[in-house]
Design a protein around this motif. Sequence first.
Motif, PDB file in Angstrom:
ATOM      1  N   ALA A  85       0.840  -1.197   0.000  1.00  0.00           N
ATOM      2  CA  ALA A  85       0.000   0.000   0.000  1.00  0.00           C
ATOM      3  C   ALA A  85       0.880   1.254   0.000  1.00  0.00           C
ATOM      4  N   PHE A  86       1.983   1.205   0.729  1.00  0.00           N
ATOM      5  CA  PHE A  86       2.910   2.334   0.756  1.00  0.00           C
ATOM      6  C   PHE A  86       3.530   2.560  -0.620  1.00  0.00           C
ATOM      7  N   LEU A  87       3.885   1.486  -1.279  1.00  0.00           N
ATOM      8  CA  LEU A  87       4.509   1.596  -2.595  1.00  0.00           C
ATOM      9  C   LEU A  87       3.486   1.836  -3.699  1.00  0.00           C
ATOM     10  N   GLY A  88       2.210   1.744  -3.385  1.00  0.00           N
ATOM     11  CA  GLY A  88       1.175   1.936  -4.388  1.00  0.00           C
ATOM     12  C   GLY A  88       1.189   3.311  -5.005  1.00  0.00           C
ATOM     13  N   GLY A  89       1.625   4.314  -4.277  1.00  0.00           N
ATOM     14  CA  GLY A  89       1.663   5.662  -4.792  1.00  0.00           C
ATOM     15  C   GLY A  89       2.891   5.942  -5.646  1.00  0.00           C
ATOM     16  N   LEU A  90       3.838   5.011  -5.651  1.00  0.00           N
ATOM     17  CA  LEU A  90       5.060   5.198  -6.421  1.00  0.00           C
ATOM     18  C   LEU A  90       5.002   4.372  -7.700  1.00  0.00           C
ATOM     19  N   GLY A  91       5.456   4.954  -8.779  1.00  0.00           N
ATOM     20  CA  GLY A  91       5.524   4.225 -10.036  1.00  0.00           C
ATOM     21  C   GLY A  91       6.848   3.498 -10.166  1.00  0.00           C
ATOM     22  N   ILE A 123      10.566   4.177  -8.059  1.00  0.00           N
ATOM     23  CA  ILE A 123      11.231   3.133  -7.273  1.00  0.00           C
ATOM     24  C   ILE A 123      12.637   2.894  -7.815  1.00  0.00           C
ATOM     25  N   LEU A 124      12.779   2.845  -9.128  1.00  0.00           N
ATOM     26  CA  LEU A 124      14.092   2.650  -9.742  1.00  0.00           C
ATOM     27  C   LEU A 124      15.029   3.797  -9.377  1.00  0.00           C
ATOM     28  N   LEU A 125      14.546   5.014  -9.401  1.00  0.00           N
ATOM     29  CA  LEU A 125      15.363   6.170  -9.041  1.00  0.00           C
ATOM     30  C   LEU A 125      15.818   6.086  -7.585  1.00  0.00           C
ATOM     31  N   ILE A 126      14.924   5.704  -6.704  1.00  0.00           N
ATOM     32  CA  ILE A 126      15.280   5.557  -5.283  1.00  0.00           C
ATOM     33  C   ILE A 126      16.361   4.497  -5.117  1.00  0.00           C
ATOM     34  N   LEU A 127      16.221   3.373  -5.797  1.00  0.00           N
ATOM     35  CA  LEU A 127      17.228   2.309  -5.699  1.00  0.00           C
ATOM     36  C   LEU A 127      18.586   2.760  -6.231  1.00  0.00           C
ATOM     37  N   ILE A 128      18.588   3.512  -7.306  1.00  0.00           N
ATOM     38  CA  ILE A 128      19.848   4.015  -7.862  1.00  0.00           C
ATOM     39  C   ILE A 128      20.512   4.999  -6.905  1.00  0.00           C
TER      40      ILE A 128
END
Length: 66
Positions: free
Chosen positions: A6-12, A16-21
């Motif tokens: 549910a928390f990640l539902g607002g992120l595309g 998510i890829l940008l955060i991981l990088i």
Amino acid sequence: MLTTLAFLGGLGGWEILLILIVLLVFFGAKKIPELARGLGRGIREFKDATREIKNEIEEGVKDDKK
């Protein structure tokens, strides 16, 4: 796990890829597993503590009923 989703539902996918990088650049590939392990230990300790408190409360209620 549902709350995580549910928390990640607002992120595309791109966000998510940008955060991981960014995490990879700041901490490096060797440090990320250590951080994840520490986070896992912290979550486990928190769950254990809440379980202990819940058990103590339930035992106190049982003792009051007797």
